[in-house]
Design a protein around this motif. Structure first.
Motif, mmCIF file in Angstrom:
data_model
loop_
_atom_site.group_PDB
_atom_site.id
_atom_site.type_symbol
_atom_site.label_atom_id
_atom_site.label_comp_id
_atom_site.label_asym_id
_atom_site.label_seq_id
_atom_site.Cartn_x
_atom_site.Cartn_y
_atom_site.Cartn_z
ATOM 1 N N GLY A 59 0.789 -1.227 0.000
ATOM 2 C CA GLY A 59 0.000 0.000 0.000
ATOM 3 C C GLY A 59 0.820 1.276 0.000
ATOM 4 N N ARG A 60 2.023 1.210 0.505
ATOM 5 C CA ARG A 60 2.853 2.418 0.574
ATOM 6 C C ARG A 60 4.132 2.316 -0.243
ATOM 7 N NH1 ARG A 60 6.038 1.734 6.026
ATOM 8 N NH2 ARG A 60 5.566 -0.445 6.398
ATOM 9 N N TRP A 61 4.253 1.256 -1.055
ATOM 10 C CA TRP A 61 5.474 1.007 -1.820
ATOM 11 C C TRP A 61 5.874 2.209 -2.673
ATOM 12 C CZ3 TRP A 61 9.297 -2.293 -1.548
ATOM 13 C CH2 TRP A 61 10.196 -2.374 -2.624
ATOM 14 N N GLU A 62 4.927 2.774 -3.387
ATOM 15 C CA GLU A 62 5.236 3.874 -4.311
ATOM 16 C C GLU A 62 5.744 5.108 -3.569
ATOM 17 O OE1 GLU A 62 5.206 3.162 -7.479
ATOM 18 O OE2 GLU A 62 4.125 1.270 -7.261
ATOM 19 N N SER A 63 5.383 5.258 -2.290
ATOM 20 C CA SER A 63 5.807 6.447 -1.540
ATOM 21 C C SER A 63 7.151 6.247 -0.832
ATOM 22 C CB SER A 63 4.741 6.829 -0.508
ATOM 23 O OG SER A 63 4.644 5.827 0.481
ATOM 24 N N LEU A 64 7.671 5.034 -0.847
ATOM 25 C CA LEU A 64 8.968 4.781 -0.198
ATOM 26 C C LEU A 64 10.098 5.344 -1.057
ATOM 27 C CD1 LEU A 64 8.502 1.064 0.926
ATOM 28 C CD2 LEU A 64 8.438 3.099 2.378
ATOM 29 N N PRO A 65 11.128 5.902 -0.417
ATOM 30 C CA PRO A 65 12.282 6.380 -1.192
ATOM 31 C C PRO A 65 12.943 5.217 -1.928
ATOM 32 C CG PRO A 65 12.420 7.094 1.117
ATOM 33 C CD PRO A 65 11.278 6.133 1.011
ATOM 34 N N PRO A 66 13.522 5.488 -3.095
ATOM 35 C CA PRO A 66 14.154 4.411 -3.876
ATOM 36 C C PRO A 66 15.199 3.619 -3.079
ATOM 37 C CG PRO A 66 14.050 6.417 -5.168
ATOM 38 C CD PRO A 66 13.583 6.769 -3.788
ATOM 39 N N GLU A 67 15.951 4.305 -2.205
ATOM 40 C CA GLU A 67 16.969 3.595 -1.425
ATOM 41 C C GLU A 67 16.312 2.572 -0.493
ATOM 42 O OE1 GLU A 67 16.617 7.136 -0.942
ATOM 43 O OE2 GLU A 67 17.739 7.402 -2.798
ATOM 44 N N ARG A 68 15.187 2.964 0.107
ATOM 45 C CA ARG A 68 14.475 2.052 1.011
ATOM 46 C C ARG A 68 13.902 0.876 0.222
ATOM 47 N NH1 ARG A 68 10.845 2.086 5.609
ATOM 48 N NH2 ARG A 68 10.977 -0.089 6.259
ATOM 49 N N GLN A 69 13.338 1.161 -0.944
ATOM 50 C CA GLN A 69 12.817 0.088 -1.790
ATOM 51 C C GLN A 69 13.927 -0.911 -2.119
ATOM 52 O OE1 GLN A 69 11.013 1.681 -5.303
ATOM 53 N NE2 GLN A 69 9.260 2.557 -4.202
ATOM 54 N N GLU A 70 15.089 -0.381 -2.454
ATOM 55 C CA GLU A 70 16.203 -1.268 -2.827
ATOM 56 C C GLU A 70 16.641 -2.114 -1.638
ATOM 57 O OE1 GLU A 70 18.703 -3.332 -5.060
ATOM 58 O OE2 GLU A 70 17.170 -1.951 -5.787
ATOM 59 N N ARG A 71 16.719 -1.517 -0.433
ATOM 60 C CA ARG A 71 17.080 -2.302 0.754
ATOM 61 C C ARG A 71 16.049 -3.389 1.006
ATOM 62 N NH1 ARG A 71 18.045 2.684 3.250
ATOM 63 N NH2 ARG A 71 16.211 2.382 4.561
ATOM 64 N N LEU A 72 14.784 -3.056 0.847
ATOM 65 C CA LEU A 72 13.729 -4.049 1.061
ATOM 66 C C LEU A 72 13.806 -5.167 0.027
ATOM 67 C CD1 LEU A 72 10.803 -1.655 1.989
ATOM 68 C CD2 LEU A 72 11.848 -3.366 3.490
ATOM 69 N N ARG A 73 14.112 -4.810 -1.206
ATOM 70 C CA ARG A 73 14.243 -5.838 -2.242
ATOM 71 C C ARG A 73 15.424 -6.764 -1.948
ATOM 72 N NH1 ARG A 73 13.695 -3.395 -8.139
ATOM 73 N NH2 ARG A 73 13.370 -5.589 -8.613
ATOM 74 N N ARG A 74 16.535 -6.202 -1.483
ATOM 75 C CA ARG A 74 17.685 -7.047 -1.117
ATOM 76 C C ARG A 74 17.308 -7.963 0.047
ATOM 77 N NH1 ARG A 74 20.747 -2.202 -1.763
ATOM 78 N NH2 ARG A 74 20.910 -2.051 0.497
ATOM 79 N N GLY A 75 16.555 -7.419 1.007
ATOM 80 C CA GLY A 75 16.102 -8.235 2.133
ATOM 81 C C GLY A 75 15.194 -9.363 1.663
ATOM 82 N N ALA A 76 14.316 -9.063 0.708
ATOM 83 C CA ALA A 76 13.426 -10.094 0.172
ATOM 84 C C ALA A 76 14.239 -11.198 -0.512
ATOM 85 C CB ALA A 76 12.435 -9.473 -0.819
ATOM 86 N N GLU A 77 15.304 -10.807 -1.200
ATOM 87 C CA GLU A 77 16.162 -11.801 -1.856
ATOM 88 C C GLU A 77 16.867 -12.664 -0.818
ATOM 89 O OE1 GLU A 77 18.141 -14.173 -4.476
ATOM 90 O OE2 GLU A 77 16.387 -12.905 -4.780
ATOM 91 N N ARG A 78 17.354 -12.029 0.272
ATOM 92 C CA ARG A 78 17.985 -12.820 1.344
ATOM 93 C C ARG A 78 16.974 -13.797 1.928
ATOM 94 N NH1 ARG A 78 20.054 -7.967 3.119
ATOM 95 N NH2 ARG A 78 18.629 -7.937 4.881
ATOM 96 N N TRP A 79 15.750 -13.330 2.146
ATOM 97 C CA TRP A 79 14.695 -14.175 2.716
ATOM 98 C C TRP A 79 14.457 -15.391 1.823
ATOM 99 C CZ3 TRP A 79 12.237 -14.334 7.278
ATOM 100 C CH2 TRP A 79 11.093 -15.121 7.362
ATOM 101 N N ARG A 80 14.434 -15.159 0.516
ATOM 102 C CA ARG A 80 14.176 -16.232 -0.440
ATOM 103 C C ARG A 80 15.242 -17.316 -0.366
ATOM 104 N NH1 ARG A 80 15.396 -18.010 -5.034
ATOM 105 N NH2 ARG A 80 16.937 -16.494 -5.626
ATOM 106 N N THR A 81 16.473 -16.938 -0.037
ATOM 107 C CA THR A 81 17.571 -17.908 -0.019
ATOM 108 C C THR A 81 17.779 -18.549 1.350
ATOM 109 O OG1 THR A 81 19.223 -16.199 0.435
ATOM 110 C CG2 THR A 81 18.768 -16.699 -1.896
ATOM 111 N N MET A 82 17.017 -18.120 2.357
ATOM 112 C CA MET A 82 17.186 -18.674 3.710
ATOM 113 C C MET A 82 16.593 -20.068 3.819
ATOM 114 S SD MET A 82 16.132 -15.646 6.315
ATOM 115 C CE MET A 82 17.123 -14.219 6.593
ATOM 116 N N THR A 83 17.195 -20.848 4.700
ATOM 117 C CA THR A 83 16.627 -22.156 5.028
ATOM 118 C C THR A 83 15.426 -21.927 5.954
ATOM 119 O OG1 THR A 83 17.936 -22.417 7.051
ATOM 120 C CG2 THR A 83 18.944 -23.181 4.984
ATOM 121 N N PRO A 84 14.554 -22.920 6.111
ATOM 122 C CA PRO A 84 13.433 -22.763 7.044
ATOM 123 C C PRO A 84 13.893 -22.414 8.467
ATOM 124 C CG PRO A 84 13.062 -24.660 5.638
ATOM 125 C CD PRO A 84 14.458 -24.166 5.337
ATOM 126 N N GLU A 85 15.010 -22.988 8.908
ATOM 127 C CA GLU A 85 15.527 -22.685 10.248
ATOM 128 C C GLU A 85 15.960 -21.228 10.348
ATOM 129 O OE1 GLU A 85 16.866 -25.295 8.358
ATOM 130 O OE2 GLU A 85 15.568 -26.805 9.275
#
Length: 162
Positions: free
Chosen positions: A43-69
């Motif tokens: 809901g607020r993605w478009e209002s986030l600064p590009p730097e914050r969006q990029e950090r969140l995207r990197r975090g999402a990528e880390r999450w994707r590569t994590m094991t269940p533990e």
């Protein structure tokens, strides 16, 4: 020659501007995996600064590569963070900002001391914490210097003292 330098400089500025805009990705351009992980921000993605969006995207990528533990550990850390009082979270953020501003060599020294402390047996860590809490700032500095000069056996003996 000046004209060529001007063209190169203009091209560089144009590329920087285009790359800066590219960093701000519309929600629809995110991959399905990214959208799933970043759903709370939709809901607020478009209002986030590009730097914050990029950090969140990197975090999402880390999450994707994590094991269940690892994901469970991350959820637990997140839960503990949310449960902290607001003032405590602000204090921690401030300390992190201060740490981030230190020279890399000083950051590494602090990390080494932290690893050293974490490797102490739990009873030694607890005893050291207890003694530390009861000291003034000057006494803490003196203790730090004395403790660093002790042998492992002397440290154990010192920690056993009341």
């Amino acid at each position: 020659m000046r004209k060529r330098i001007g063209v190169v400089a203009a091209a560089g500025l144009l590329m920087a501007a285009l790359l800066g805009e590219a960093a701000a990705a519309p929600w629809e351009r995110l991959t399905p995996d990214e959208r799933q992980v970043l759903k709370p921000f939709e809901g607020r993605w478009e209002s986030l600064p590009p730097e914050r969006q990029e950090r969140l995207r990197r975090g999402a990528e880390r999450w994707r590569t994590m094991t269940p533990e690892e994901r469970e550990q991350a959820r637990e850390r997140s839960r503990k963070w949310r449960e902290l009082p607001r003032e405590e979270r602000e204090r921690i953020r401030k300390r992190f900002d201060e740490f981030s501003k230190l020279p890399p060599a000083e950051q590494e020294r602090i990390r080494q001391r932290y690893r050293w402390f974490r490797e102490l047996p739990p009873e030694e860590r607890a005893a050291l914490r207890e003694k530390w809490r009861g000291l003034s700032r000057e006494e803490r500095r003196e203790l730090r210097d004395r403790y660093r000069a002790m042998t492992p056996e002397q440290r154990k003996d010192y920690l056993k003292q009341p």
